[in-house]
Write an enzyme that holds these catalytic residues in place. Structure first.
Site, short mmCIF file in Angstrom:
data_model
loop_
_atom_site.label_atom_id
_atom_site.label_comp_id
_atom_site.label_asym_id
_atom_site.label_seq_id
_atom_site.Cartn_x
_atom_site.Cartn_y
_atom_site.Cartn_z
CE1 TYR A 123 -6.15 -1.21 -8.89
CE2 TYR A 123 -4.33 -2.62 -8.21
CZ TYR A 123 -5.05 -1.45 -8.07
OH TYR A 123 -4.69 -0.53 -7.11
CE LYS B 63 -1.04 1.74 -6.00
NZ LYS B 63 -0.86 3.05 -5.34
#
Length: 269
Positions: free
Chosen positions: A156, A162
């Site tokens: 990920y 993020k």
């Protein structure tokens, strides 16, 4: 429910998943919606058109805009169209994301550039382009993050972007304070969207998590709606975690018990 009556809300990447849920929730609360999608001629466009029809049936205005946030000119064109056809912008929801599921060390150069261009630079392009309209309305910016920003997952790489954007949200909250623009983020837990179907291939035993730990897209949308409302006026520069408590117990077993609890029982016995 008309807490966003006559407000204009733009949600990037809103043809499906969390973005779609946010668009519908805001429309139900009285807002006019700008639906953004990236790839023309495919399922994203069809879903965006379907969503706009749903919103219009609610009695709200809906504008569909094709734009790739990774391209500055595309972003400028999107906000020019919003200004021309909607007349203003009250809230910007940064939801669009794109990344492969593979370890960082295995990413090709083009994948690395796409990772940064879409999920970091693209969001900043949107913030920059939205500022003139948001300053006029005293608007709000809300970024949709995920638990990958703080917990490791081998496949990920989006998590690092993020995390970077959560820092951008904090910084923008301060730098835009004098412009009366509120900036916050919502960090979602495990949400069963299209990407979950791929994520489960790389996260061992994720299907064994108790059903009560999965988050519905509408639950993310509820918090976004709150942050768009006047009720959130005391919150700025924050990332609100919506994960049903999943991150409270990092040693949680698939059945929902904590490993520590099992260990204590063994010691006591």
């Amino acid at each position: 429910m008309n807490i966003l009556k006559d407000k204009v809300v733009l949600i990037t990447g809103s043809s499906r998943g969390i973005g779609r849920a946010i668009a519908k929730k805001c429309a139900l609360a009285g807002a006019d919606i700008v639906v953004n999608y990236r790839k023309s001629g495919g399922s994203s466009q069809a879903q965006a058109e379907e969503l706009c029809t749903e919103i219009e049936k609610m009695g709200r205005r809906a504008l569909i805009v094709h734009a790739d946030i990774a391209a500055r000119d595309s972003v400028k064109g999107m906000f020019n169209e919003v200004n021309e056809k909607m007349g203003k912008l009250d809230h910007l929801i940064l939801n669009a994301a794109k990344a492969p599921f593979k370890p960082l060390e295995k990413l090709f150069e083009r994948e690395l550039r796409q990772l940064v261009d879409t999920n970091y630079i693209g969001n900043i392009f949107c913030i920059q382009a939205a500022l003139p309209m948001l300053e006029k309305t005293g608007g709000k910016i809300i970024f949709i993050s995920s638990l990958g920003s703080r917990f490791y997952n081998q496949a990920y790489p989006l998590g690092s972007m993020k995390a970077a954007m959560e820092s951008v949200i904090r910084d923008c909250a301060e730098s835009l304070r004098t412009k009366n623009i509120s900036v916050n983020a919502v960090c979602g837990g495990i949400v069963k969207t299209d990407s979950f179907k791929v994520l489960r291939q790389f996260w061992d035993n994720i299907d064994m998590l108790p059903a009560g730990l999965y988050v519905e897209p509408e639950e993310i949308a509820d918090v976004v709606l709150f942050l768009c409302s006047e009720a959130s006026r005391g919150i700025t520069g924050q990332t609100i975690v919506v994960d049903k408590g999943l991150s409270n117990a990092i040693c949680r077993t698939p059945g929902g018990e904590e490993v520590r609890g099992k260990k204590d029982n063994l010691i006591n016995n």
